[in-house]
Design an enzyme around this catalytic site. Structure first.
Site, PDB file in Angstrom:
ATOM      1  N   THR A   1      38.948  32.725  29.733  1.00 25.78           N
ATOM      2  CA  THR A   1      37.774  32.126  29.082  1.00 25.78           C
ATOM      3  C   THR A   1      36.585  33.069  28.978  1.00 25.78           C
ATOM      4  O   THR A   1      35.629  32.781  28.269  1.00 25.78           O
ATOM      5  CB  THR A   1      37.315  30.852  29.834  1.00 25.78           C
ATOM      6  OG1 THR A   1      36.993  31.192  31.191  1.00 25.78           O
ATOM      7  CG2 THR A   1      38.412  29.800  29.808  1.00 25.78           C
ATOM      8  N   ARG A   2      36.647  34.194  29.689  1.00 26.92           N
ATOM      9  CA  ARG A   2      35.520  35.138  29.669  1.00 26.92           C
ATOM     10  C   ARG A   2      36.027  36.580  29.589  1.00 26.92           C
ATOM     11  O   ARG A   2      37.176  36.862  29.891  1.00 26.92           O
ATOM     12  CB  ARG A   2      34.664  34.991  30.936  1.00 26.92           C
ATOM     13  CG  ARG A   2      33.987  33.658  31.074  1.00 26.92           C
ATOM     14  CD  ARG A   2      33.083  33.622  32.293  1.00 26.92           C
ATOM     15  NE  ARG A   2      33.837  33.676  33.542  1.00 26.92           N
ATOM     16  CZ  ARG A   2      33.288  33.646  34.747  1.00 26.92           C
ATOM     17  NH1 ARG A   2      31.977  33.603  34.867  1.00 26.92           N
ATOM     18  NH2 ARG A   2      34.041  33.683  35.829  1.00 26.92           N
TER      19      ARG A   2
ATOM     20  N   SER B   1      43.454  48.836  36.513  1.00 27.29           N
ATOM     21  CA  SER B   1      42.179  49.532  36.424  1.00 27.29           C
ATOM     22  C   SER B   1      42.350  51.017  36.690  1.00 27.29           C
ATOM     23  O   SER B   1      43.216  51.432  37.468  1.00 27.29           O
ATOM     24  CB  SER B   1      41.193  48.954  37.444  1.00 27.29           C
ATOM     25  OG  SER B   1      40.003  49.706  37.487  1.00 27.29           O
TER      26      SER B   1
ATOM     27  N   TYR C   1      39.694  46.014  46.436  1.00 24.80           N
ATOM     28  CA  TYR C   1      39.972  45.848  45.002  1.00 24.80           C
ATOM     29  C   TYR C   1      40.883  46.970  44.499  1.00 24.80           C
ATOM     30  O   TYR C   1      41.877  46.722  43.800  1.00 24.80           O
ATOM     31  CB  TYR C   1      38.648  45.849  44.239  1.00 24.80           C
ATOM     32  CG  TYR C   1      38.782  45.820  42.739  1.00 24.80           C
ATOM     33  CD1 TYR C   1      39.008  44.626  42.066  1.00 24.80           C
ATOM     34  CD2 TYR C   1      38.671  46.994  41.988  1.00 24.80           C
ATOM     35  CE1 TYR C   1      39.120  44.594  40.687  1.00 24.80           C
ATOM     36  CE2 TYR C   1      38.783  46.974  40.608  1.00 24.80           C
ATOM     37  CZ  TYR C   1      39.005  45.764  39.962  1.00 24.80           C
ATOM     38  OH  TYR C   1      39.125  45.745  38.587  1.00 24.80           O
TER      39      TYR C   1
ATOM     40  N   ASN D   1      45.683  38.536  33.915  1.00 28.30           N
ATOM     41  CA  ASN D   1      44.338  39.057  33.727  1.00 28.30           C
ATOM     42  C   ASN D   1      43.363  38.579  34.799  1.00 28.30           C
ATOM     43  O   ASN D   1      42.434  39.302  35.145  1.00 28.30           O
ATOM     44  CB  ASN D   1      43.808  38.640  32.349  1.00 28.30           C
ATOM     45  CG  ASN D   1      42.321  38.898  32.219  1.00 28.30           C
ATOM     46  OD1 ASN D   1      41.874  40.032  32.071  1.00 28.30           O
ATOM     47  ND2 ASN D   1      41.517  37.839  32.315  1.00 28.30           N
TER      48      ASN D   1
END
Length: 250
Positions: free
Chosen positions: A16-17, A142, A155, A92
Site C-alpha cells: 500500500t505504500r 537491499s 536489518y 516486499n
C-alpha cells in the site's frame, strides 16, 4: 511490448505504500490480478483500492500482519480461495530500525528478522502449492547486504540472508519450473523521504544522488519495471540471481 502477463495472478506483500505500491500498480497496469496486504495503513489501503478500481482487474487489498505466522497462512489461503493459483509472489513487506549494536535488544533483533526474513520464508512455503511451472518468486532485498551500514546490523543481516535463501530455493525449486530471484535496491524515493523536513530531504537526496552513476534516486515505478521483467517470459532463464536496482550506487 506485450509482456504476456495479462490474467496472471500475483501476491505482493506490503503493497500500500512506497516500493510495494509501485510494484502493485505496475503489475495491475500490465494486466496482472493482484492481492496485496497492509498492517495498519488504512488510508493508503483505501487510496490504493481506488486506484486499482480505475485500472481494472481482480484486485484485493487485505489486512495482515506479516510478523504473525497465522496472518501469513490466512493471507496465502485467501490467494488460493480467490485466484486458485499464483504466478508471482513478491516479498516486499519489511521493517527497519536504527539501533547502535551494543544496545540492540533480542526483542528488536527478532522483530526485524520475523518481518524481513521469516515472513518471506513462510509466504513462499505456504504459496508453494499454488505455484506452478513458469511461476516466479521475487524478494525485495537491499544494496546494504553487500556494503553494510552502521546502526542497522539486524536489518542488513536479514537482507543478506534473503540472498542465501534465494540461491538455495532457486536450485531446489528449479526442477519444478519455479524461478526465485532478489532485487537489491539502492535508495528509492518514497513517501518516507517526502515526509522529512525540507532541509533534511534535500540533504538526503543530494548525498545519495552524488553516490550513484546516474546521479539521482530511484523510483517505485522503476522497481516495478524490474518486477515485471522477472514475472515475464523475458526472464525465463533467470533464477538464483541478485539484480541490482540501485542506479550504480557506490
Amino acid at each position: 511490448m506485450d509482456l504476456q502477463l495479462a490474467g496472471r495472478k500475483a501476491l505482493v506483500t506490503g503493497g500500500t505504500r512506497g516500493v510495494g505500491r509501485g510494484v502493485v500498480l505496475a503489475l495491475a497496469r500490465a494486466g496482472v490480478d493482484v492481492i496485496t496486504c497492509h498492517r495498519q495503513a488504512r488510508e493508503e489501503a483505501t487510496s490504493l483500492e481506488n486506484e486499482l478500481k480505475e485500472i481494472g482487474g481482480q484486485h484485493h487489498v487485505i489486512r495482515a500482519d506479516l510478523g504473525r505466522p497465522d496472518d501469513i497462512a490466512s493471507l496465502v489461503a485467501q490467494c488460493g480461495d480467490r485466484f486458485g493459483r499464483l504466478d508471482l509472489v513478491v516479498n516486499n513487506a519489511g521493517a527497519i530500525s536504527h539501533v547502535p549494536y551494543e544496545r540492540l535488544t533480542l526483542t528488536e533483533w527478532r522483530r526485524i528478522l520475523d518481518v524481513n526474513l521469516t515472513a518471506a520464508h513462510l509466504v513462499i512455503q505456504h504459496a508453494l502449492p499454488l505455484l506452478g511451472e513458469g511461476s516466479s518468486v521475487v524478494s525485495i532485498g537491499s544494496k546494504v547486504a553487500e556494503v553494510g551500514i552502521p546502526l542497522r546490523a539486524h536489518y542488513t543481516a536479514t537482507k543478506a540472508a534473503l540472498v542465501g535463501l534465494t540461491r538455495s530455493l532457486a536450485k531446489e525449486l528449479g526442477p519444478r519450473g519455479i524461478r526465485v530471484n532478489v532485487l537489491a535496491l539502492g535508495v528509492i524515493e518514497t513517501e518516507a523521504m517526502a515526509a522529512m523536513p525540507a532541509e533534511q530531504q534535500a540533504l538526503m537526496r543530494q548525498r545519495y544522488s552524488d553516490k550513484t552513476a546516474l546521479g539521482r534516486l530511484g523510483t517505485p515505478d522503476e522497481v516495478g519495471g524490474a518486477v515485471l521483467f522477472l514475472a515475464s517470459p523475458l526472464s525465463r532463464y533467470v533464477t538464483g540471481a541478485t539484480l541490482h536496482i540501485d542506479g550504480g550506487i557506490s
